[in-house]
Every structure is written in C-alpha cells, then in structure tokens.
Design a protein around this motif. Structure first.
Motif, PDB file in Angstrom:
ATOM      1  N   UNK A   1       3.344  10.152   5.573  1.00 21.44           N
ATOM      2  CA  UNK A   1       2.689  10.853   4.470  1.00 21.44           C
ATOM      3  C   UNK A   1       1.980   9.871   3.539  1.00 21.44           C
ATOM      4  N   UNK A   2       2.640   8.765   3.227  1.00 18.80           N
ATOM      5  CA  UNK A   2       2.026   7.757   2.368  1.00 18.80           C
ATOM      6  C   UNK A   2       0.792   7.145   3.037  1.00 18.80           C
ATOM      7  N   UNK A   3       0.881   6.878   4.337  1.00 22.09           N
ATOM      8  CA  UNK A   3      -0.261   6.326   5.074  1.00 22.09           C
ATOM      9  C   UNK A   3      -1.427   7.306   5.071  1.00 22.09           C
ATOM     10  N   UNK A   4      -1.137   8.587   5.236  1.00 23.83           N
ATOM     11  CA  UNK A   4      -2.179   9.605   5.177  1.00 23.83           C
ATOM     12  C   UNK A   4      -2.860   9.621   3.809  1.00 23.83           C
ATOM     13  N   UNK A   5      -2.076   9.512   2.752  1.00 23.73           N
ATOM     14  CA  UNK A   5      -2.657   9.499   1.409  1.00 23.73           C
ATOM     15  C   UNK A   5      -3.581   8.297   1.212  1.00 23.73           C
ATOM     16  N   UNK A   6      -3.155   7.148   1.708  1.00 26.82           N
ATOM     17  CA  UNK A   6      -3.980   5.944   1.570  1.00 26.82           C
ATOM     18  C   UNK A   6      -5.308   6.132   2.286  1.00 26.82           C
TER      19      UNK A   6
ATOM     20  N   UNK B   1      -1.647   2.096  -6.229  1.00 23.75           N
ATOM     21  CA  UNK B   1      -1.344   3.274  -7.053  1.00 23.75           C
ATOM     22  C   UNK B   1      -0.300   4.163  -6.380  1.00 23.75           C
ATOM     23  N   UNK B   2      -0.435   4.373  -5.080  1.00 23.57           N
ATOM     24  CA  UNK B   2       0.538   5.195  -4.354  1.00 23.57           C
ATOM     25  C   UNK B   2       1.905   4.526  -4.346  1.00 23.57           C
ATOM     26  N   UNK B   3       1.918   3.221  -4.148  1.00 24.11           N
ATOM     27  CA  UNK B   3       3.180   2.485  -4.173  1.00 24.11           C
ATOM     28  C   UNK B   3       3.865   2.619  -5.530  1.00 24.11           C
ATOM     29  N   UNK B   4       3.089   2.488  -6.612  1.00 25.12           N
ATOM     30  CA  UNK B   4       3.666   2.623  -7.955  1.00 25.12           C
ATOM     31  C   UNK B   4       4.210   4.026  -8.186  1.00 25.12           C
ATOM     32  N   UNK B   5       3.487   5.027  -7.679  1.00 25.43           N
ATOM     33  CA  UNK B   5       3.918   6.421  -7.863  1.00 25.43           C
ATOM     34  C   UNK B   5       5.240   6.687  -7.148  1.00 25.43           C
ATOM     35  N   UNK B   6       5.305   6.325  -5.878  1.00 25.17           N
ATOM     36  CA  UNK B   6       6.534   6.564  -5.119  1.00 25.17           C
ATOM     37  C   UNK B   6       7.694   5.723  -5.656  1.00 25.17           C
ATOM     38  N   UNK B   7       7.403   4.506  -6.075  1.00 29.19           N
ATOM     39  CA  UNK B   7       8.464   3.660  -6.632  1.00 29.19           C
ATOM     40  C   UNK B   7       9.008   4.267  -7.914  1.00 29.19           C
ATOM     41  N   UNK B   8       8.105   4.728  -8.785  1.00 27.65           N
ATOM     42  CA  UNK B   8       8.545   5.360 -10.025  1.00 27.65           C
ATOM     43  C   UNK B   8       9.353   6.622  -9.782  1.00 27.65           C
TER      44      UNK B   8
ATOM     45  N   UNK C   1       0.810  -1.222   0.000  1.00 24.30           N
ATOM     46  CA  UNK C   1       0.000   0.000   0.000  1.00 24.30           C
ATOM     47  C   UNK C   1       0.843   1.272   0.000  1.00 24.30           C
ATOM     48  N   UNK C   2       2.147   1.147  -0.200  1.00 27.54           N
ATOM     49  CA  UNK C   2       2.961   2.321  -0.484  1.00 27.54           C
ATOM     50  C   UNK C   2       3.676   2.957   0.687  1.00 27.54           C
ATOM     51  N   UNK C   3       3.513   2.440   1.902  1.00 28.99           N
ATOM     52  CA  UNK C   3       4.171   3.066   3.051  1.00 28.99           C
ATOM     53  C   UNK C   3       5.686   2.909   2.958  1.00 28.99           C
ATOM     54  N   UNK C   4       6.148   1.726   2.601  1.00 28.31           N
ATOM     55  CA  UNK C   4       7.599   1.499   2.494  1.00 28.31           C
ATOM     56  C   UNK C   4       8.207   2.328   1.366  1.00 28.31           C
ATOM     57  N   UNK C   5       7.541   2.348   0.200  1.00 22.82           N
ATOM     58  CA  UNK C   5       8.084   3.116  -0.920  1.00 22.82           C
ATOM     59  C   UNK C   5       8.025   4.609  -0.643  1.00 22.82           C
ATOM     60  N   UNK C   6       6.982   5.067   0.065  1.00 20.29           N
ATOM     61  CA  UNK C   6       6.918   6.471   0.461  1.00 20.29           C
ATOM     62  C   UNK C   6       8.029   6.830   1.422  1.00 20.29           C
TER      63      UNK C   6
END
Length: 328
Positions: free
Chosen positions: A123-128, A148-155, A89-94
């Motif tokens: 910040x990533x958790x807040x976005x989710x 989607x957030x994970x893909x964005x931060x990873x990119x 869900x993007x927390x690690x990548x954020x």
C-alpha cells in the motif's frame, strides 16, 4: 572479474568471522573451541544457551540486513533513483503500521503479522508511485513524497504507544529494531519468506539493467516495462516488509549497501544484487553486535546505529546528486 570475485569472497569471509565473533561475545563468553565442541557434544550449558538465544538473533540480523539491502537495490532500479530505500520512502513504516493496526484490533492474528506487513508495504509503495508519477518518474518528487509518507505512517504508528494495551506492547516488541529474544520461529519465518524474495531477486538482474534505459528504449528491446516494474516492486516490497515484521524498522540499509556495492563491483545488477545481500547481512550484524557489546549490559538498537551512520551519508549523497538539483 577476478577482482570482483575476490571482493565477494572477502565480504563472505568477513560475514562468517563476524558471526562467529558475535556468537562468542556477550554476557556469556566462550572461546571458539568451546563453542565448536559444545555445538557437537551438546553437553556445554553455556553453548546451549548461546544456541537458543544468540544464534537466532544473529541469523535474524543477517537475513533482515540482506533483505533490506536487496530491496533497496530493486527499488532504485525501478524508480531510477539512487536514493530510493524502503525505510526512507515509507515502505517499511507502512508495513509496520498496517501490521500493528490489524494485530491491535485482532490480537489472535499475531502470527499472520508478516502477511499484514506485506500488505502495508504494498500500500505504501502504491502511494509513492501514484503521488509522485507525473508523465514519468521524477527523482526529487518521488523522494519528497516518500519522505512525507514515511513521516505519516511513522507518526500514526507512534500513536499506538500511548494506548497502553498489552497487545500493543507485545506488537511493539515484535517490530522493534532490538533483536533481543528472537527465536527460531522468527528465523524460520524470515528464512522462508525472505529466502523466497532473495531467490527471486537473483533472477531480476537483467530486467533491472534494462530499466536503466529510457522506457521507450526498453520497450524497443522487448521489455514489458509496466509488468516488469510491478514484478520487481512486488519482490522489493516482500523483502522489506518481512524484514520489518521480524527484524523491526531499520532505515538506510538499502541506501548504504547498494551505493558501496556500485563503487566496488559496478552497476551490473546481476552482480550488485548478490553483493548487496552479503553486504546488508554484514552491515546489520555489525550494527547489532556493536549495539549489544559497546555499552553492555545496556543495548543500543541497530536502527539507532544505522541512523547515526545513514543520516550523514544521505546528506552527502544529496549534495552529490546532480539529478536532484532541479525541480519540475
């Protein structure tokens, strides 16, 4: 209860045995007695090298695995979604992206990277939360927003690979999922902040159990739902972010271990949280040991091994999850 205690003991013994085996195996090989004697006498040069290079790697793998697994358990309790996991869900990548960005701009702040990782994870958790909330948490929407957030931060993070600066190269090495060249300083950072998170998590089991009810029911039982969600989420973000800052970006730990834990010890978070800590440490240490030895002297990052295992596991869970069959 006796069966569950036995499971805890088995996993703990497996973890100790694997740690000893990992210390003995690699480019430098020693027997158990050589390792033991060298640690106490301090006269064996090979054991001294193992102590300085291999022991920190083992401890970082164990602590990072425990932190990521417990973070996954807490996020699943808060979001009421068995597929919630800090990597997915993007927390690690954020956490990795924000830390990478700040340190690229201000290289002198490199040793503050765990703090920046926590800020990025928060910040990533807040976005989710904010993008997936619609009257209540919907499991499918939350998962899709997180992906989607994970893909964005990873990119965004990958764009730094093409800048070619020394600072960025150093930071990439620091947040990579290969545990090579980890030091006792890394162990100290992860033990301090990760240890705080793990300590706090063990007191959150009762709250996590109450969050399994509907929000109205939990409130009637005296639980301040919003405050509790924020506290549990903060601990989960701390664990995932510090693990990412020191151990690198590794996915699926917080998905695999809690699911296996529920099968073995049940859904009581007072047992599931400590069991997941042991299971996460065992899983990542096993992945790192396999990656370090199977194609020696070449190494396979633990994140690749976890992706090979976790990807199919996620597909199976998606197919079996009745709650994800309908969209709002």
């Amino acid at each position: 209860m006796l069966k569950k205690i036995s499971l805890f003991l088995i996993v703990a013994l497996l973890l100790i045995a694997l740690a000893i085996f990992s210390a003995m195996t690699g480019s430098i090989k020693v027997s158990f007695w050589e390792l033991l004697q060298g640690l106490f006498s301090g006269t064996n040069e090979q054991v001294a090298i193992i102590k300085d290079l291999r022991f920190p790697r083992i401890l970082v793998a164990m602590l990072a695995g425990a932190a990521l697994a417990v973070s996954g358990v807490l996020l699943q309790a808060v979001m009421k979604n068995p597929l919630a996991e800090p990597g997915i869900i993007g927390i690690s990548s954020g956490a990795g992206f924000v830390s990478l960005t700040i340190i690229t701009i201000f290289p002198m702040l490199y040793f503050w990277s765990p703090l920046f990782s926590v800020l990025g994870g928060a910040f990533a958790c807040y976005l989710v939360y904010s993008l997936s909330w619609k009257a209540q948490l919907n499991p499918l929407r939350l998962l899709l927003v997180g992906i989607a957030i994970n893909a964005t931060f990873t990119g965004l993070g990958q764009t730094f690979n093409y800048r070619g600066s020394y600072a960025v190269t150093s930071v990439n090495q620091a947040i990579s999922s290969v545990f090579t060249m980890k030091t006792w300083d890394d162990v100290n950072i992860l033990a301090l902040f990760g240890g705080i998170g793990l300590f706090l998590a063990h007191f959150l089991g009762s709250w996590c159990n109450m969050l399994a009810f509907r929000d109205e029911t939990a409130r009637n039982l005296g639980l301040r739902v919003v405050r509790v969600r924020l506290i549990i989420s903060a601990v989960a973000v701390l664990l995932a972010s510090v693990a990412t800052a020191v151990g690198g970006l590794i996915m699926f730990v917080g998905l695999l271990v809690p699911h296996i834990g529920r099968t073995l010890v049940g859904s009581d978070y007072r047992l599931l949280i400590p069991f997941s800590a042991l299971g996460g440490a065992l899983l990542i240490l096993a992945a790192d040991t396999i990656g370090r030895t199977v194609l020696a002297p070449a190494e396979i990052p633990a994140s690749i091994i976890m992706a090979v295992i976790g990807g199919p596991f996620l597909i199976v869970m998606l197919k079996r999850s009745d709650r994800l069959n309908k969209m709002d």
